[in-house]
Scaffold this motif. Structure first.
Motif, PDB file in Angstrom:
ATOM      1  N   HIS A 129       0.821  -1.219   0.000  1.00 31.22           N
ATOM      2  CA  HIS A 129       0.000   0.000   0.000  1.00 31.22           C
ATOM      3  C   HIS A 129       0.854   1.267   0.000  1.00 31.22           C
ATOM      4  O   HIS A 129       1.942   1.317   0.549  1.00 31.22           O
ATOM      5  CB  HIS A 129      -1.026   0.012   1.141  1.00 31.22           C
ATOM      6  N   ASP A 187       6.178   2.216   6.219  1.00 29.67           N
ATOM      7  CA  ASP A 187       4.972   1.394   6.149  1.00 29.67           C
ATOM      8  C   ASP A 187       4.005   2.144   5.246  1.00 29.67           C
ATOM      9  O   ASP A 187       3.390   3.097   5.684  1.00 29.67           O
ATOM     10  CB  ASP A 187       4.393   1.180   7.554  1.00 29.67           C
ATOM     11  N   GLU A 226      -5.204   1.671   2.930  1.00 32.87           N
ATOM     12  CA  GLU A 226      -5.001   0.527   3.830  1.00 32.87           C
ATOM     13  C   GLU A 226      -5.057   0.962   5.277  1.00 32.87           C
ATOM     14  O   GLU A 226      -5.611   0.272   6.131  1.00 32.87           O
ATOM     15  CB  GLU A 226      -3.669  -0.157   3.522  1.00 32.87           C
ATOM     16  N   GLU A 227      -4.495   2.123   5.549  1.00 33.14           N
ATOM     17  CA  GLU A 227      -4.386   2.567   6.941  1.00 33.14           C
ATOM     18  C   GLU A 227      -5.731   2.979   7.548  1.00 33.14           C
ATOM     19  O   GLU A 227      -5.825   3.195   8.747  1.00 33.14           O
ATOM     20  CB  GLU A 227      -3.383   3.729   7.062  1.00 33.14           C
ATOM     21  N   HIS A 231       4.577   3.389  12.328  1.00 35.46           N
ATOM     22  CA  HIS A 231       3.526   4.424  12.333  1.00 35.46           C
ATOM     23  C   HIS A 231       3.966   5.722  13.014  1.00 35.46           C
ATOM     24  O   HIS A 231       3.132   6.583  13.279  1.00 35.46           O
ATOM     25  CB  HIS A 231       2.233   3.933  12.993  1.00 35.46           C
TER      26      HIS A 231
HETATM   27 MN    MN Z   1       0.285   0.528   8.845  1.00 33.81          MN
END
Ligand code: MN
Ligand code: MN
Length: 458
Positions: free
Chosen positions: A97, A257, A287-288, A434
């Protein structure tokens, strides 16, 4: 507590170690330039065009070896290298992603308070809010004007460009704040970004700083206050990705990420020219926030892309052959996972956690509270992936996302699994996941690239 695992550096020859560092340089440049999903899509399209990829619309018929891409609203991307076998026999896909946690400006963001102007935000994805205060922030995105013009804004990355910031309380006066739970030290509505401080005009006029800011925005970008309603502006940590440590063995930066997997699977795909099975690299958005939306994996974007490929291979629209293609495929869900952090040993099971520098991580399942909401890869498929990596002498390790009942999370694996394809999570371990400054290991990034390449070729 000690976690002892294979160290992936030991598996590399000195020449390969050199290559790993070189690869990491390219990766850091990508992280530095791709601060948002839109920027990532733009950069990737430029790169794939140089490697002979063309947009889907450019083809009237796809042949073996053809390289094709499809942008989904400039926020997600599908790439394919057409294989020797008909797509109905399945394809190999590495899905990752493009989006990363950040602070989005609200539709009506600008307000003046006591001579300072702030922009209100709504955080996107899982952030620890306190980490976003007292750090320089850059602003990237687009504004659609009343006339329908698209204005690009990107400010805060260059050394001579201003940045933005969220203020925090000085420790001298933080007695009450420091007694709060960390999650309440800064609340969602406290994530207000300081954007201006200079007034304009007569002293008795209200909101003179805001007036000045709006004037600057109009002069510089041709936008008005109302235009923020139709904008996507993302505040992200400002500055470049960096080497970390005296030995330069780690990479630090925002958005790893999951742009780590975007970059490594992209470079892997560039090495694929005449695969047996069609190779697909998919870079999803959203995605998050749970993969909802027209650019997320809960949409039909993969199915639509495969339908287009199938049609361009002469099968027109045949639902059954598309379904077969999807069902017979094999997928890696390429995503960052937790690495063991000696500062926080208690949240993981030391026998099942991945380590930084231990090679690419295979996670049979993710999920929360009793394997909820995870696809849980089959033993057979994990066995296959293990064999592929072992045969190519690729450093890999198995990993689990934290202790049972400690928390957890999900990936896009389940949205690929719904088609019946085999899928397993496979990506690099990260520390400070994150956060505004995520960490990966140079050797793990290199292992991911090699792992994805072998998988495409399989
Ligand atoms: Mn993530
Ligand atoms: Mn991720």
């Amino acid at each position: 507590m000690e976690v002892e695992k294979l160290n992936a550096w030991d598996k590399l020859t000195p020449a390969q170690q050199q290559q790993a560092h070189q690869f990491a340089t390219g990766y850091r440049n990508f992280l530095t330039q791709a601060k948002t999903e839109r920027q990532a899509v733009k950069l990737v399209i430029e790169a794939v065009r140089e490697h002979g990829f063309q947009p889907l619309e450019a083809f009237s018929r796809l042949q073996q070896g053809d390289k094709v891409y499809q942008s989904i609203y400039g926020k997600a991307l599908c790439l394919a290298v057409v294989g020797e076998h008909p797509i109905e026999q399945g394809f190999r896909i590495v899905g990752s992603h493009m989006d990363a946690p950040r602070l989005d400006l609200k539709p009506n963001p600008i307000y003046e308070e006591s001579g300072l102007v702030f922009a209100k935000t709504h955080y996107y994805g899982g952030v620890k809010k306190y980490q976003w205060a007292a750090v320089p922030l850059a602003l990237h995105g687009i504004v659609i004007t009343a006339e329908g013009k698209t204005v690009n804004i990107s400010l805060g990355e260059g050394a001579d460009e201003p940045v933005f910031t969220i203020t925090d309380l000085l420790p001298h006066l933080a007695k009450d704040q420091l007694d709060k739970k960390i999650r309440e030290a800064l609340k969602g509505e406290d994530l207000n970004i300081l954007v201006a401080s200079v007034p304009v005009g007569a002293q008795n006029v209200k909101a003179r700083v805001k007036a000045n800011l709006l004037e600057i925005l109009h002069k510089q970008y041709g936008i008005t206050e109302e235009d923020f309603v139709s904008a996507e502006l993302e505040a992200v940590p400002a500055g470049a990705a960096r080497q970390v440590g005296f030995d330069k063995g780690l990479i630090g930066g925002y958005g790893q990420d999951d742009r780590a997997c975007v970059y490594t699977s992209l470079q892997a795909l560039f090495d694929i020219n005449h695969p047996k099975m069609t190779s697909i690299a998919l870079f999803a958005d959203k995605e998050e926030t749970g993969s909802a939306g027209s650019t997320g994996m809960k949409s039909n974007l993969l199915e639509d892309f495969v339908s287009e490929l199938n049609a361009l291979m002469g099968n027109k629209f045949e639902q059954l052959s598309v379904r077969r293609a999807l069902r017979r495929s094999k997928a890696l869900s390429a995503d960052g996972t937790v690495g063991f952090d000696p500062n926080f040993p208690d949240v993981v099971d030391k026998y099942n956690t991945a380590s930084l520098g231990g090679g690419v991580v295979i996670s049979k399942y993710s999920g929360v509270g009793g394997k909820n909401d995870t696809s849980d890869a089959s033993a057979e498929f994990v066995g296959e992936v293990r064999r592929i990596f072992n045969q190519a002498n690729i450093a890999w390790q198995s990993g689990e996302l934290g202790k049972v009942d400690q928390g957890g999370g999900g990936t896009i694996a389940q949205y690929m699994a719904r088609y019946g394809m085999e899928v397993v999570d496979c990506g690099p371990a990260m520390l400070s996941l994150h956060s505004p400054f995520e960490l990966t290991s140079v050797v793990d990034i290199y292992s991911c690239y090699r792992a994805y390449r072998e998988f495409f070729n399989y």
